[in-house]
Design a protein around this motif. Structure first.
Motif, short mmCIF file in Angstrom:
data_model
loop_
_atom_site.label_atom_id
_atom_site.label_comp_id
_atom_site.label_asym_id
_atom_site.label_seq_id
_atom_site.Cartn_x
_atom_site.Cartn_y
_atom_site.Cartn_z
N LEU A 1 0.87 -1.17 0.07
CA LEU A 1 0.04 -0.05 -0.01
C LEU A 1 0.85 1.24 -0.01
O LEU A 1 0.59 2.22 -0.56
N HIS B 1 2.28 1.77 -3.65
CA HIS B 1 1.50 2.46 -4.38
C HIS B 1 0.89 3.85 -3.92
O HIS B 1 0.77 4.73 -4.85
N GLN B 2 0.94 4.10 -2.75
CA GLN B 2 0.67 5.60 -2.18
C GLN B 2 1.88 6.63 -2.84
O GLN B 2 1.50 7.83 -3.29
N GLU B 3 3.02 5.95 -2.67
CA GLU B 3 4.02 6.82 -3.31
C GLU B 3 4.27 6.94 -4.56
O GLU B 3 4.70 7.96 -5.32
N GLN C 1 1.60 6.91 -6.62
CA GLN C 1 0.54 7.83 -7.13
C GLN C 1 0.91 9.14 -6.83
O GLN C 1 0.93 10.04 -7.77
N GLN C 2 2.00 9.66 -5.86
CA GLN C 2 2.51 10.96 -5.61
C GLN C 2 3.51 11.25 -7.06
O GLN C 2 3.23 12.38 -7.47
N LEU C 3 4.08 10.52 -7.21
CA LEU C 3 5.08 10.52 -8.60
C LEU C 3 4.14 10.74 -9.71
O LEU C 3 4.48 11.56 -10.59
N LEU C 4 3.22 9.91 -10.04
CA LEU C 4 2.47 10.15 -11.16
C LEU C 4 1.73 11.42 -11.10
O LEU C 4 1.35 12.06 -12.18
N MET D 1 -2.02 8.30 -17.33
CA MET D 1 -3.48 7.62 -17.14
C MET D 1 -3.56 6.32 -16.93
O MET D 1 -3.92 5.91 -16.01
N VAL E 1 -1.88 5.34 -13.67
CA VAL E 1 -2.75 5.75 -12.67
C VAL E 1 -3.85 4.73 -12.53
O VAL E 1 -4.09 4.56 -11.36
N ASN F 1 -2.30 1.63 -11.15
CA ASN F 1 -2.13 1.91 -9.61
C ASN F 1 -3.12 1.86 -8.75
O ASN F 1 -3.12 1.06 -7.84
N GLN F 2 -4.31 2.39 -9.42
CA GLN F 2 -5.43 2.26 -8.35
C GLN F 2 -5.93 1.08 -8.24
O GLN F 2 -6.44 0.51 -7.43
N PHE G 1 -4.07 -1.00 -5.85
CA PHE G 1 -4.14 -0.79 -4.68
C PHE G 1 -5.57 -1.07 -3.88
O PHE G 1 -5.46 -1.64 -2.78
N GLN G 2 -6.39 -1.28 -4.68
CA GLN G 2 -7.85 -1.49 -4.46
C GLN G 2 -8.04 -3.26 -4.02
O GLN G 2 -8.27 -3.55 -3.09
#
Lengths: 136, 131
Positions: free
Chosen positions: B16, B19-21, B23-26, B101, B104, B107-108, B111-112
């Motif tokens: 998690l 994926h969080q990190e 998401q920030q880079l993306l 996109m 992202v 990644n989402q 994460f889910q």
């Protein structure tokens, strides 16, 4: 929380693109703004620039609208002797705004704006999923 | 024993965080999609060996409690990887919005999947407790 950082970065992108759209609409609105006195210079097209900067408090690279620069290209000159802004030879300078270029630029800004909105939506869904763990 | 020490939860937590990190880079890549000379970056996928070796990120040491915690500009828990440039426009920007996109969305979804597994893990514990 790190996911809030992603939202903050995307928000900086939204802000920068909105600023760019403002500059573009300024150009389109002023595409016929001539000088007020004879022989004067009309409205000069403006270009928005972007710069990447490190937000120390956030710990992430955000984007910001840089300097808004004038476009140095030549004005369009039309011969309209009766115009109030005409010079001694009857020539009137019109702004160096090309509506086609502005529209293309606007579409580009719109596309980047939607991409940033998409990031915010995806991040929000991720946060919601994390909170769903609590509900189980 | 805290719940985060149970192997499956600590593994999922690492995933998690990754994926969080990412998401920030993306988000950074997309926000800077028009910035001249900007090169997109991505996180290297977590490997099995890396956490086993216990690689710690290099940070400035605070030798006194009076020291201010510096903003850890760029220091991350996971390795960075330069995203290969699909196209570089004349301004030197290498971000492809479509590509970002896609990343992202991926990644989402991952994460889910990880949060769903986490929820299932909690359900298992509840079953074991007989509730």
């Amino acid at each position: 929380m790190d996911l809030m950082k992603s939202i903050a970065v995307a928000a900086s992108g939204l802000r920068a693109q909105a600023g760019r759209m403002q500059v573009i609409s300024q150009n389109i609105a002023n595409s016929d703004s001539t000088a007020t006195q004879p022989g004067g210079d009309p409205y000069r097209r403006k270009i928005a620039t972007f710069q990447s900067e490190m937000d120390r408090a956030l710990g992430a690279r955000v984007v910001a609208l840089g300097e808004v620069r004038p476009d140095p290209t030549d004005f369009q000159v039309k011969s309209e002797p009766g115009h109030p802004a005409a010079d001694a030879n009857g020539n009137v300078k019109y702004p160096n705004v090309n509506p086609l270029i502005e529209m293309a630029d606007f579409r580009d800004a719109q596309r980047s704006y939607s991409a940033n909105v998409n990031i915010i939506n995806a991040t929000r869904a991720m946060i919601a999923r994390t909170l769903d763990i609590l509900k189980s | 024993m805290p719940i985060s020490d149970i192997p499956i939860f600590s593994m999922l937590r690492t995933k998690l965080q990754w994926h969080q990190e990412r998401q920030q880079l993306l988000a950074e890549n997309v926000a800077n999609a028009e910035t001249p000379e900007f090169k997109p970056s991505d996180l290297a996928p977590p490997t099995f060996e890396a956490p086993a070796r216990g690689v710690a990120p290099v940070t400035l040491l605070r030798t006194s409690p009076a020291h201010l915690a510096g903003a850890d500009g760029g220091s991350r828990d996971f390795a960075l990887r330069a995203a290969h440039d699909f196209e570089v426009v004349p301004t030197g920007n290498g971000v492809s919005l479509e590509d970002e996109m896609m990343k992202v969305a991926g990644n989402q979804m991952d994460f889910q999947a990880a949060t769903a597994l986490y929820t299932r893990g909690l359900g298992l514990i509840k079953t074991a407790l007989g509730r």
